[in-house]
Design an enzyme around this catalytic site. Structure first.
Site, mmCIF file in Angstrom:
data_model
loop_
_atom_site.group_PDB
_atom_site.id
_atom_site.type_symbol
_atom_site.label_atom_id
_atom_site.label_comp_id
_atom_site.label_asym_id
_atom_site.label_seq_id
_atom_site.Cartn_x
_atom_site.Cartn_y
_atom_site.Cartn_z
ATOM 1 N N SER A 1 36.914 35.286 37.809
ATOM 2 C CA SER A 1 36.198 36.499 37.406
ATOM 3 C C SER A 1 35.808 36.451 35.930
ATOM 4 O O SER A 1 36.464 35.788 35.114
ATOM 5 C CB SER A 1 37.062 37.732 37.657
ATOM 6 O OG SER A 1 37.479 37.773 38.990
HETATM 7 N N1 SAH Z 1 41.829 36.103 40.427
HETATM 8 C C1 SAH Z 1 41.062 34.921 40.737
HETATM 9 C C2 SAH Z 1 39.755 35.285 41.366
HETATM 10 C C3 SAH Z 1 39.437 34.360 42.480
HETATM 11 S S1 SAH Z 1 38.080 34.869 43.494
HETATM 12 C C4 SAH Z 1 40.921 34.032 39.515
HETATM 13 O O1 SAH Z 1 41.255 34.462 38.413
HETATM 14 O O2 SAH Z 1 40.514 32.878 39.671
HETATM 15 C C5 SAH Z 1 38.931 35.711 44.799
HETATM 16 C C6 SAH Z 1 39.831 34.874 45.653
HETATM 17 O O3 SAH Z 1 40.272 35.692 46.734
HETATM 18 C C7 SAH Z 1 39.175 33.658 46.304
HETATM 19 O O4 SAH Z 1 39.879 32.507 45.891
HETATM 20 C C8 SAH Z 1 39.331 33.901 47.789
HETATM 21 O O5 SAH Z 1 39.584 32.741 48.542
HETATM 22 C C9 SAH Z 1 40.513 34.861 47.836
HETATM 23 N N2 SAH Z 1 40.616 35.681 49.043
HETATM 24 C C10 SAH Z 1 39.651 36.316 49.750
HETATM 25 N N3 SAH Z 1 40.182 36.969 50.802
HETATM 26 C C11 SAH Z 1 41.530 36.761 50.760
HETATM 27 C C12 SAH Z 1 42.627 37.152 51.580
HETATM 28 N N4 SAH Z 1 42.467 37.910 52.668
HETATM 29 N N5 SAH Z 1 43.865 36.741 51.237
HETATM 30 C C13 SAH Z 1 44.068 35.962 50.143
HETATM 31 N N6 SAH Z 1 43.076 35.528 49.346
HETATM 32 C C14 SAH Z 1 41.817 35.932 49.645
#
Ligand code: SAH
Length: 219
Positions: free
Chosen positions: A71
């Site tokens: 993000s």
């Molecule tokens: N906080 C992260 C943001 C990653 S983007 C960072 O700092 O890098 C959001 C993430 O949520 C993605 O990696 C995606 O695979 C994950 N995601 C989406 N749905 C999910 C679920 N049901 N359970 C766990 N992870 C999930």
């Protein structure tokens, strides 16, 4: 070590990190000293791939593989500020990604439990957080929509993928706990914070935003 045989000097990202905090975070109204301190402390460039390191402190999200993103710095700071962590909390994060938001949380609460549904990203976050020596973090590869029953209840739950809240999350919160997520359909989300109160649930809306989708199941 002989200076002629020493390795290439590591690029120092302290200045870009300070500028990020000044120009993107303080300038947009984030005031919590604890959040600002964590944003200054965590080396964001170590959470992205080598080729993107020089972009790590820019005002945007960046690809981390598997079609997912780390993000934008402001959004990480804003969401963290909305959790208002004091230090004693146990926090559940849904969507570990590369582990950057996890690291910020780890600086500000007692323990972070973070779930990622994509195995390769779960492994990436594990390696990033180990290298950064974040010891108060527990990671799991699984479907975050189911929460993490074994360690519930949590003081706060933060979701870093966009979609709609799972009822299970509210059940896995303590009596006055807070749930924070980018809520909405498709690419159009809005930050919402739901705080459990004795009298019901306090619901507050904040910034419009766009997150990668919250999906069910494990990949
Ligand atoms: N906080 C992260 C943001 C990653 S983007 C960072 O700092 O890098 C959001 C993430 O949520 C993605 O990696 C995606 O695979 C994950 N995601 C989406 N749905 C999910 C679920 N049901 N359970 C766990 N992870 C999930």
């Amino acid at each position: 070590m002989n200076k002629h045989t020493s390795a290439q000097p590591q690029q120092n990202y302290d200045r870009p990190r300070m500028r990020m905090v000044d120009e993107q975070i303080i300038a947009r109204g984030i005031r919590s000293p604890r959040v600002l301190e964590a944003m200054l402390k965590v080396h964001r460039h170590t959470f992205v791939g080598e080729a993107l390191r020089t972009h790590a402190y820019q005002d945007r999200s960046l690809p981390i593989g598997e079609g997912q993103t780390i993000s934008q710095p402001y959004m990480v700071a804003k969401m963290t500020e909305l959790l208002d962590l004091k230090g004693h909390e146990r926090v559940l994060e849904i969507g570990t990604g590369c582990g950057y938001q996890t690291a910020i949380l780890a600086c500000l609460c007692k323990r972070v439990y973070s779930i990622e549904r994509i195995e390769s990203l779960h492994e990436l976050a594990k390696s990033n957080l180990r290298q950064g020596r974040y010891s108060n973090v527990m990671l799991r590869c699984g479907d975050g929509l189911l929460g993490w029953e074994d360690y519930a209840p949590f003081d706060a739950i933060i979701v870093t993928a966009g979609g709609f809240a799972s009822d299970i999350w509210v059940e896995q919160l303590v009596a006055d706990g807070a749930l924070l997520l980018p809520e909405g359909l498709g690419k159009s989300h809005r930050l919402v914070r739901r705080q459990k109160l004795e009298s019901g649930v306090l619901e507050e809306y904040f910034d419009d935003c766009t997150f990668v989708p919250l999906l069910s199941g494990v990949n």
